[in-house]
Design a protein around this motif. Structure first.
Motif, PDB file in Angstrom:
ATOM      1  N   SER A   7       0.838  -1.195   0.000  1.00 46.39           N
ATOM      2  CA  SER A   7       0.000   0.000   0.000  1.00 46.39           C
ATOM      3  C   SER A   7       0.877   1.249   0.000  1.00 46.39           C
ATOM      4  O   SER A   7       2.031   1.224   0.434  1.00 46.39           O
ATOM      5  N   LYS A   8       0.284   2.354  -0.486  1.00 41.73           N
ATOM      6  CA  LYS A   8       0.936   3.651  -0.406  1.00 41.73           C
ATOM      7  C   LYS A   8       0.250   4.461   0.690  1.00 41.73           C
ATOM      8  O   LYS A   8      -0.951   4.350   0.898  1.00 41.73           O
ATOM      9  N   TRP A   9       1.065   5.293   1.370  1.00 45.24           N
ATOM     10  CA  TRP A   9       0.568   6.002   2.543  1.00 45.24           C
ATOM     11  C   TRP A   9       0.884   7.485   2.463  1.00 45.24           C
ATOM     12  O   TRP A   9       1.921   7.891   1.931  1.00 45.24           O
ATOM     13  N   LEU A  10      -0.018   8.286   3.034  1.00 44.96           N
ATOM     14  CA  LEU A  10       0.170   9.727   3.188  1.00 44.96           C
ATOM     15  C   LEU A  10       0.363  10.029   4.665  1.00 44.96           C
ATOM     16  O   LEU A  10      -0.255   9.392   5.518  1.00 44.96           O
ATOM     17  N   LEU A  11       1.195  10.996   4.972  1.00 38.69           N
ATOM     18  CA  LEU A  11       1.456  11.383   6.354  1.00 38.69           C
ATOM     19  C   LEU A  11       0.910  12.779   6.594  1.00 38.69           C
ATOM     20  O   LEU A  11       1.366  13.743   5.987  1.00 38.69           O
ATOM     21  N   TYR A  12      -0.100  12.864   7.476  1.00 34.87           N
ATOM     22  CA  TYR A  12      -0.703  14.151   7.819  1.00 34.87           C
ATOM     23  C   TYR A  12      -0.186  14.580   9.193  1.00 34.87           C
ATOM     24  O   TYR A  12      -0.484  13.926  10.198  1.00 34.87           O
ATOM     25  N   PRO A  13       0.577  15.669   9.273  1.00 25.70           N
ATOM     26  CA  PRO A  13       1.052  16.120  10.589  1.00 25.70           C
ATOM     27  C   PRO A  13      -0.115  16.464  11.510  1.00 25.70           C
ATOM     28  O   PRO A  13      -1.138  16.989  11.071  1.00 25.70           O
ATOM     29  N   VAL A  14       0.049  16.132  12.788  1.00 27.75           N
ATOM     30  CA  VAL A  14      -0.964  16.478  13.783  1.00 27.75           C
ATOM     31  C   VAL A  14      -0.640  17.877  14.293  1.00 27.75           C
ATOM     32  O   VAL A  14       0.342  18.085  14.991  1.00 27.75           O
ATOM     33  N   LYS A  15      -1.478  18.832  13.930  1.00 25.17           N
ATOM     34  CA  LYS A  15      -1.168  20.236  14.199  1.00 25.17           C
ATOM     35  C   LYS A  15      -1.079  20.538  15.690  1.00 25.17           C
ATOM     36  O   LYS A  15      -0.262  21.337  16.115  1.00 25.17           O
ATOM     37  N   SER A  16      -1.953  19.889  16.495  1.00 22.48           N
ATOM     38  CA  SER A  16      -2.033  20.228  17.908  1.00 22.48           C
ATOM     39  C   SER A  16      -0.958  19.562  18.750  1.00 22.48           C
ATOM     40  O   SER A  16      -0.836  19.845  19.924  1.00 22.48           O
ATOM     41  N   ASP A  45     -10.998   9.801  11.930  1.00 20.24           N
ATOM     42  CA  ASP A  45     -11.800  10.439  12.978  1.00 20.24           C
ATOM     43  C   ASP A  45     -11.470  11.928  13.012  1.00 20.24           C
ATOM     44  O   ASP A  45     -10.339  12.316  13.313  1.00 20.24           O
ATOM     45  N   VAL A  46     -12.467  12.766  12.716  1.00 18.96           N
ATOM     46  CA  VAL A  46     -12.224  14.205  12.663  1.00 18.96           C
ATOM     47  C   VAL A  46     -12.054  14.807  14.049  1.00 18.96           C
ATOM     48  O   VAL A  46     -11.709  15.974  14.190  1.00 18.96           O
ATOM     49  N   THR A  47     -12.314  14.021  15.099  1.00 19.33           N
ATOM     50  CA  THR A  47     -12.153  14.536  16.469  1.00 19.33           C
ATOM     51  C   THR A  47     -10.733  14.346  16.995  1.00 19.33           C
ATOM     52  O   THR A  47     -10.481  14.496  18.190  1.00 19.33           O
ATOM     53  N   ASP A  48      -9.807  14.007  16.102  1.00 21.91           N
ATOM     54  CA  ASP A  48      -8.393  13.868  16.490  1.00 21.91           C
ATOM     55  C   ASP A  48      -8.183  12.784  17.537  1.00 21.91           C
ATOM     56  O   ASP A  48      -7.525  12.985  18.557  1.00 21.91           O
ATOM     57  N   SER A  49      -8.740  11.596  17.294  1.00 23.16           N
ATOM     58  CA  SER A  49      -8.565  10.480  18.210  1.00 23.16           C
ATOM     59  C   SER A  49      -7.099  10.067  18.261  1.00 23.16           C
ATOM     60  O   SER A  49      -6.447   9.891  17.222  1.00 23.16           O
ATOM     61  N   GLU A  50      -6.567   9.900  19.478  1.00 21.05           N
ATOM     62  CA  GLU A  50      -5.166   9.527  19.617  1.00 21.05           C
ATOM     63  C   GLU A  50      -4.904   8.089  19.204  1.00 21.05           C
ATOM     64  O   GLU A  50      -3.751   7.709  19.025  1.00 21.05           O
ATOM     65  N   THR A  51      -5.949   7.268  19.056  1.00 15.75           N
ATOM     66  CA  THR A  51      -5.748   5.910  18.535  1.00 15.75           C
ATOM     67  C   THR A  51      -5.324   5.945  17.068  1.00 15.75           C
ATOM     68  O   THR A  51      -4.816   4.950  16.547  1.00 15.75           O
ATOM     69  N   GLN A  52      -5.536   7.082  16.397  1.00 11.71           N
ATOM     70  CA  GLN A  52      -5.160   7.238  14.989  1.00 11.71           C
ATOM     71  C   GLN A  52      -3.941   8.147  14.824  1.00 11.71           C
ATOM     72  O   GLN A  52      -3.615   8.532  13.709  1.00 11.71           O
ATOM     73  N   GLN A  53      -3.283   8.459  15.909  1.00 12.88           N
ATOM     74  CA  GLN A  53      -2.084   9.292  15.840  1.00 12.88           C
ATOM     75  C   GLN A  53      -0.858   8.448  16.169  1.00 12.88           C
ATOM     76  O   GLN A  53      -0.877   7.641  17.104  1.00 12.88           O
ATOM     77  N   TRP A  54       0.210   8.660  15.399  1.00 13.48           N
ATOM     78  CA  TRP A  54       1.400   7.830  15.507  1.00 13.48           C
ATOM     79  C   TRP A  54       2.638   8.698  15.633  1.00 13.48           C
ATOM     80  O   TRP A  54       2.848   9.624  14.862  1.00 13.48           O
TER      81      TRP A  54
END
Length: 485
Positions: free
Chosen positions: A87-96, A130-139
């Protein structure tokens, strides 16, 4: 992404659970795991820019030389893939985030945003973003060792008797003689379950003897002053999120971390779990005045902080932990303490990664057998009875079986008599992260051939492979290696 070096290996750690992505085995389409951090290339990844793209990456595992991907369009589990199917992946920085290297890892080419998430029971998979910035989706992506999420303060807890109070001020850690209500929803049915209850100053079930480990001042055993001197701990079958905390008949160590210099969080070193009340505040007790105590992920919540209050009157007669079993031998012999917390272990064949050692059961003699929940828990779960660096292997059957090498025998066997059981020790094969299980022969001289338990049982009856050989150890021999879980 300019801050990440494409030639440098990184660890990918979930912000919520602190578990790290790990490619455990090499074949393609094998599941990717999330496990506590360790210094292993199985947890090291490179971000390889896809040809012709400015923001799409392949994620490459250094140890297994395979890539991160999803099993299929219908099955969204993370697995190992070849470059062609990766798979190919995109990395979105977590602004907060204060950490500039924290990202959402988003699957490229989807009609709607889907990203990498760590599920409730520690399984990494793909889920809707998850648009609520769930930390389970942050790495968190980093090189080297992870930083602690807790403020660092020295642990200054002296050995002695304590009442252990939750930071809510009302809840006291307690170990009754039994559950009392007959409720045993995890199916263990072996050890009394720890509770929290309101303070009762005359209740010895709330009195604990706390003692630091001799060779590690951050590890502590917590022993009941009643209830046969059982230790507060977690059976290995419960080392999961929401796993029950119980009184165990063997010494168990918790890693204590100081919070604010006045309280402590209690961690199980082998998993990302913290001693926690099994409810959301305010305090909820059952009809007996008990509340559950379980392992939960670190939530930086005040309910996961505990106060240790010295008990005024010190009773006599409590059986204290023995210092046997902390004996150092030279050479490549592996010390019992290196296995971490004592408890029930599973012994897995290195060459058949889904097959586990059983002393009794379907075949009626020692054999390898694939995982089966109820059968596996009884016959494929072992307690190591230590004496120095040597141990006996005992299973979990009601009338337990012990591993034995019969006189003149060339295959593993079993006995119901502990005095007849063989003694064993471990040698660690660092390159494979696996063990030789070595048979201790008291009369053997130094330099003579070491005999070990092999995993290459070739005779088969149904799903069981039997006749596990006892043979001369050969360095780096996969057929003689085991993983201990």
């Amino acid at each position: 992404m300019s801050q990440l070096n494409p030639a440098r290996p990184y660890t990918i750690q979930n912000v919520d659970f602190n578990s790290c992505l790990e490619m455990t085995v090499r074949p393609v389409n094998k599941p990717t795991s999330a496990r506590p951090w360790k210094d292993s290339e199985k947890q090291r990844w490179r971000f390889v820019l896809a040809p012709g793209s400015e923001d799409e990456y392949y994620i490459y595992n250094v140890a297994q030389k395979t890539y991160l991907g999803i099993l299929s369009e219908k099955d969204r589990r993370l697995v190992s893939k070849t470059r062609m199917d990766a798979s190919k992946w995109l990395l979105y920085p977590v602004k907060s985030s204060r950490n500039a290297h924290t990202f959402e890892i988003v699957l490229s080419g989807e009609e709607t945003d889907t990203c990498l998430q760590l599920g409730e029971f520690g399984n990494p998979h793909i889920a809707d973003r998850d648009v609520t910035d769930s930390e389970t989706q942050q790495w968190r992506i980093f090189s080297g060792s992870p930083s602690s999420s807790f403020p660092t303060h020295p642990v200054t807890l002296a050995a002695g008797y304590y009442r252990i109070r939750n930071l809510d001020g009302r809840s006291i850690l307690s170990l009754p003689s039994d559950d009392g209500d007959g409720d045993d929803d995890d199916g263990s049915g072996e050890y009394p379950r720890a509770h929290i209850a309101e303070q009762d100053s005359d209740n010895d079930h709330q009195r604990w003897f706390v003692k630091p480990k001799a060779d590690d001042g951050n590890l502590f055993s917590i022993q009941s002053s009643t209830n046969h001197g059982n230790f507060l701990g977690v059976d290995s079958t419960q080392l999961v999120k929401y796993g029950s905390v119980r009184g165990l008949p063997f010494e168990f160590f918790w890693e204590l971390q100081s919070v604010g210099g006045f309280g402590y969080t209690l961690h199980v070193k082998s998993v990302q779990g913290i001693l926690s009340p099994g409810f959301d505040a305010p305090l909820e007790l059952d009809s007996l005045g008990h509340g559950k105590v379980v392992l939960l992920p670190n939530m930086n919540n005040h309910s996961q902080v505990w106060l240790f209050e010295q008990w005024d009157t010190i009773p006599g007669g409590i059986p204290l932990p023995s210092s046997d079993g902390v004996v150092s031998f030279g050479g490549r012999r592996h010390r019992s303490t290196d296995l971490g917390t004592n408890g029930w272990y599973n012994i897995c064949s290195f060459t058949k990664s889904t097959y586990y050692l059983h002393l009794y059961g379907a075949y009626g003699a020692p054999h390898l057998y694939p995982v089966d929940a109820s059968y596996f828990k009884t016959y494929g779960s072992f307690y190591f009875i230590y004496k120095g660096d040597l141990f006996q292997i005992k299973d979990r059957y009601g009338s337990p079986f012990y591993a034995i090498v019969p006189s003149g025998g060339s295959y593993l066997s079993y006995t119901n008599t502990q005095n007849e059981a063989s003694w064993w020790y471990l040698k660690y094969e660092k390159s494979k992260e696996a063990y030789y299980i070595c048979w201790h022969e008291p009369n053997k001289k130094k330099g003579e051939t070491v005999m070990v338990l092999g995993n290459n049982a070739v005779n088969q009856s149904g799903n069981a492979f039997y006749n596990l050989p006892i043979a001369a150890m050969v360095d780096n021999n996969n057929n003689q290696l085991w993983t201990i879980q």
